[in-house]
Write an enzyme that holds these catalytic residues in place. Structure first.
Site, short mmCIF file in Angstrom:
data_model
loop_
_atom_site.label_atom_id
_atom_site.label_comp_id
_atom_site.label_asym_id
_atom_site.label_seq_id
_atom_site.Cartn_x
_atom_site.Cartn_y
_atom_site.Cartn_z
CD GLU A 76 -3.18 -0.74 0.36
OE1 GLU A 76 -3.52 0.45 0.27
OE2 GLU A 76 -3.76 -1.66 -0.23
CG ASP A 94 -9.75 6.24 -5.48
OD1 ASP A 94 -10.16 7.37 -5.12
OD2 ASP A 94 -9.50 5.32 -4.68
CB THR A 99 -7.15 7.57 -0.11
OG1 THR A 99 -8.16 7.24 -1.07
CG2 THR A 99 -6.58 6.29 0.47
#
Length: 292
Positions: A76, A94, A99
């Site tokens: 990640e 996205d 995020t």
């Protein structure tokens, strides 16, 4: 951190489900193996063998859990230092808004809202509490309305607070880690299999749709029996990883499957079912190792 690699890893996650859906996944699936998979019940001998296997040190052991966090972080965040990610926040384009944090909480999918609410339950008047109305409004979209640079800066400030760090840990465990480990143990899987489930739920999210963790598991169970059903652990895990790769390749952002091919499959081929160090693997071509 490699931004392009980071983007590929983060965009892999599907939209989050609510608490009720997660509870359904965790509570129902172990009791409905026949409906979700091959329909073969475990024989008494197989059930006994499964119990012995799961009695080994699980992924919820503190040392094993640390390994799991580092493995996920290598994919990640291109780093083993997962604790450095409490402060991480960006919009990676996205469609899920911001995020952020150690597990990629998203403003557009509900888990960031639940995290900030949990933080506020633990510590009222915290620096992020004032954004709760905005987070409720942007949930389900990629909007930054009511958030923006002020929110980003306050997130990074909050990340220095050990209470916020604990809140992130709590939500990671509640939504992702604990349910995946519980399901893996019910399926008779040892630490490696428990990690395979955890990494999948981190990327694909909980749920029962075909592109979620539950859907991947169901597809795998059509190909092989779980150890709890009397199946071979390696055969089942290979089936699960195969099913996961099918889903990963459905989006261009998922084209790199190295976290499966040169990480999890490496451990599986070595029959390291207990996920014991030393561990050596590659993600996106970059080498990593855990010696102890």
């Amino acid at each position: 951190m490699h931004p392009s690699k980071h983007r590929t890893a983060r965009t892999a996650r599907t939209a989050r489900t609510a608490r009720a859906a997660l509870a359904l996944l965790v509570g129902a699936l172990p009791l409905t193996l026949a409906a979700a998979g091959t329909g073969h019940a475990a024989t008494p001998a197989a059930a006994g063998a499964s119990t012995v296997a799961v009695a080994a040190v699980g992924l919820d052991d503190p040392a094993k859990k640390e390994i799991a966090m580092e493995l996920v972080s290598s994919a990640e965040n291109s780093s083993l230092d997962w604790k450095a990610q409490y402060k991480y926040i960006e919009d990676i384009g996205d469609g899920r808004g911001y995020t952020a944090g150690i597990i990629g909480f998203c403003s557009g999918t509900g888990d960031m809202l639940e995290l900030v609410q949990h933080y506020t339950d633990l510590k009222s008047g915290n620096v992020l509490a004032k954004y709760l109305p905005a987070l409720k409004k942007v949930n389900g979209s990629d909007s930054h309305s009511g958030l923006g640079s002020a929110f980003v800066n306050d997130w990074r400030t909050a990340a220095k607070d050990t209470v916020f760090q604990q809140a992130q840990n709590d939500e990671r465990d509640r939504v992702y880690f604990n349910p995946s480990v519980k399901q893996a143990k019910a399926d008779g899987l040892r630490a490696l299999g428990q990690f395979v489930y955890y990494d999948a739920i981190v990327m694909h999210g909980p749920g029962t749709s075909s592109d979620s963790f539950g859907g991947i598991r169901a597809a795998a169970m059509k190909k092989a029996k779980t150890p709890a059903q009397g199946g071979d652990e390696a055969t089942y895990l290979n089936a699960f990883l195969d099913a996961r790769k099918v889903i990963m390749k459905q989006e261009e952002a998922h084209a790199d499957t190295s976290r499966v091919d040169t990480e999890q499959r490496v451990f599986l081929n070595a029959k390291n079912f207990d996920l014991n160090p030393p561990l050596k693997w590659k993600v996106y071509g970059d080498p990593y190792q855990i010696n102890a």
